[in-house]
Design an enzyme around this catalytic site. Sequence first.
Site, PDB file in Angstrom:
ATOM      1  CE  LYS A 118      -3.596  -2.641   0.482  1.00  0.00           C
ATOM      2  NZ  LYS A 118      -3.614  -3.363  -0.796  1.00  0.00           N
ATOM      3  CD  GLU A 202      -5.096   6.436   3.300  1.00  0.00           C
ATOM      4  OE1 GLU A 202      -4.472   5.834   2.425  1.00  0.00           O
ATOM      5  OE2 GLU A 202      -6.336   6.351   3.435  1.00  0.00           O
ATOM      6  CG  HIS A 237     -13.458  -4.326   4.545  1.00  0.00           C
ATOM      7  ND1 HIS A 237     -13.627  -2.984   4.313  1.00  0.00           N
ATOM      8  CD2 HIS A 237     -13.208  -4.456   5.861  1.00  0.00           C
ATOM      9  CE1 HIS A 237     -13.459  -2.341   5.453  1.00  0.00           C
ATOM     10  NE2 HIS A 237     -13.210  -3.199   6.396  1.00  0.00           N
ATOM     11  NE  ARG A 293      -9.156  -9.714  -7.702  1.00  0.00           N
ATOM     12  CZ  ARG A 293      -9.019  -8.782  -6.763  1.00  0.00           C
ATOM     13  NH1 ARG A 293      -7.828  -8.328  -6.453  1.00  0.00           N
ATOM     14  NH2 ARG A 293     -10.064  -8.290  -6.118  1.00  0.00           N
TER      15      ARG A 293
HETATM   16  N1  MV4 Z   1      -8.670   7.532   4.458  1.00  0.00           N
HETATM   17  C1  MV4 Z   1      -9.715   6.684   4.482  1.00  0.00           C
HETATM   18  N2  MV4 Z   1     -10.923   7.153   4.878  1.00  0.00           N
HETATM   19  C2  MV4 Z   1     -11.984   6.322   4.902  1.00  0.00           C
HETATM   20  C3  MV4 Z   1     -11.841   4.977   4.535  1.00  0.00           C
HETATM   21  C4  MV4 Z   1     -12.909   4.052   4.524  1.00  0.00           C
HETATM   22  C5  MV4 Z   1     -12.646   2.765   4.145  1.00  0.00           C
HETATM   23  C6  MV4 Z   1     -13.757   1.836   4.097  1.00  0.00           C
HETATM   24  C7  MV4 Z   1     -14.344   1.433   5.272  1.00  0.00           C
HETATM   25  C8  MV4 Z   1     -15.416   0.535   5.228  1.00  0.00           C
HETATM   26  C9  MV4 Z   1     -15.861   0.054   4.047  1.00  0.00           C
HETATM   27  C10 MV4 Z   1     -15.250   0.452   2.844  1.00  0.00           C
HETATM   28  C11 MV4 Z   1     -15.672  -0.046   1.611  1.00  0.00           C
HETATM   29  C12 MV4 Z   1     -15.065   0.346   0.450  1.00  0.00           C
HETATM   30  C13 MV4 Z   1     -14.011   1.250   0.478  1.00  0.00           C
HETATM   31  C14 MV4 Z   1     -13.541   1.756   1.673  1.00  0.00           C
HETATM   32  C15 MV4 Z   1     -14.183   1.356   2.863  1.00  0.00           C
HETATM   33  C16 MV4 Z   1     -11.345   2.361   3.747  1.00  0.00           C
HETATM   34  N3  MV4 Z   1     -11.053   1.091   3.344  1.00  0.00           N
HETATM   35  C17 MV4 Z   1     -11.663  -0.123   3.784  1.00  0.00           C
HETATM   36  C18 MV4 Z   1     -10.735  -1.251   3.403  1.00  0.00           C
HETATM   37  C19 MV4 Z   1      -9.810  -0.688   2.427  1.00  0.00           C
HETATM   38  N4  MV4 Z   1     -10.226  -1.131   1.078  1.00  0.00           N
HETATM   39  C20 MV4 Z   1      -9.884   0.803   2.555  1.00  0.00           C
HETATM   40  N5  MV4 Z   1     -10.340   3.248   3.753  1.00  0.00           N
HETATM   41  C21 MV4 Z   1     -10.554   4.536   4.136  1.00  0.00           C
HETATM   42  N6  MV4 Z   1      -9.524   5.386   4.115  1.00  0.00           N
HETATM   43 CA    CA Z   2      -6.819  -5.185  -3.840  1.00  0.00          CA
END
Ligand code: MV4
Ligand code: CA
Length: 450
Positions: A118, A202, A237, A293
């Site tokens: 990441k 972040e 997720h 992918r």
């Molecule tokens: N700076 C910041 N702010 C809010 C966020 C909220 C989430 C998040 C939290 C919960 C469900 C989600 C579903 C799709 C995308 C992001 C989320 C998130 N995720 C969830 C797992 C990973 N894919 C990244 N990162 C975040 N980053």
């Molecule tokens: Ca991925």
Amino acid sequence: MRMFNKILIANRGEIAIRVMRACRELGIPSVAVYSEADKNALFAKYADEAVFIGPSPSSQSYLKIDNIIKAALETGAEAIHPGYGFLSENTVFASTCKENGIVFIGPPSTAIDAMGSKITARQTMKEAGVPIVPGIEEGINDPDEAMDLADGIGYPIILKPAAGGGGIGMKIVGSREEMLPALTSSQSVARNAFGDDTIYIEKYLTEPRHIEFQILADEMGKTIYVSDRECSIQRRHQKLIEESPSPVMSDELRERMGSIAVKAAKAIGYASAGTVEFMYSRGDFYFLEMNTRLQVEHPITEMVTGVDLAKEQILIAAGQPLNYDQSDMQIRGWAIECRINAEDPLNDFSPAPGRIKGYRSPGGPGIRVDSGVYSGYLIPPYYDSLISKLVAHGKDRREAIARMERALYEYIIVGVKTNLIFHKAVLRNARFRSGDFNTGFIKEENIAEA
Ligand SMILES: Nc1ncc2cc(-c3cccc4ccccc34)c(N3CC[C@@H](N)C3)nc2n1
Ligand SMILES: [Ca+2]
């Protein structure tokens, strides 16, 4: 342009059948590899050849690189398609294919590596001019430094393991006082889950939408975006319902985000099908990660654009220039996908494998069912609980919803518990139908009590 004499699919279930269908349409013989638990599986029967690769547990079969390479060499398959999950983003597998003179149908392993961590992904994107969430690029280990950095960013912030994914070890921190305990706990979760306790910070975006862009790139560097997808209906997720286009998309925003997605792909020398994921919040969007992918939800992009993504991957891997220009990508109508899982909605949606005693999938106008099961099939407990992907296409979102609801009521699966009832509850939910939702939807709407 060389066309492969035979393609081995290093996967199982619905995605294996999906790729075999693309092979069949291209006139390319397919080879299935199957484990003990999958000896009666539909995909193993559907292929032109099938090779046993080991005991049921994935670690002894679908993740066993040597067994898969051996199957390809024995059958003379010139290329391997990894599907999704399993070895699809494993650079050792991609390199081992190459070392054995077998084409890996996917991106160069350098591109997989670039998106593997990441932190390096964030740095690469920042240099490429791709918007990333305000935060810090290198990992932190010193708590005092973390406190100062967090002050600089401004609360609320979110702590994320550098080695992780899928939300594991992420901690939202609302104020300075909570920072130390949160950092300690995030680091220990990361150490246990990934063997690496590097954490980065972040700015926390409150309940963003998850909007992703399908990318296609050939080996000469020509790169286009195909369609956008809204994937905010998720539980822990795990995506459950996806749609294309996103309800918030406009032609202008699509062009802006799509061009950024293309820039992200070009920055890592991408080739094949790939997906750039963004978090969208109040008109702003930020790079989340790139999936190197073909994704589970690719059918909704295929339904609104007419592009066959699995076929394009094969043609690209055979060295062909892209069959399309950006101007060819037109979104027609709307598509929604529901992931039908063998899980028990009344027991916290835990996997509920078992034998399917009765099965009849829906059909009619605008319906596509990508499934790997049949009546009498025993769903094994060793793998994911996906039964099928139910996809509905309509001339607009209203018709796509009406067709999805019709299909959900037509779908008959007897003998195993499924989440069909959950999908019916979401499709009739007013907030879902309005299109005004984000990644907080499942929690806020208490759909789980469907
Ligand atoms: N700076 C910041 N702010 C809010 C966020 C909220 C989430 C998040 C939290 C919960 C469900 C989600 C579903 C799709 C995308 C992001 C989320 C998130 N995720 C969830 C797992 C990973 N894919 C990244 N990162 C975040 N980053
Ligand atoms: Ca991925």
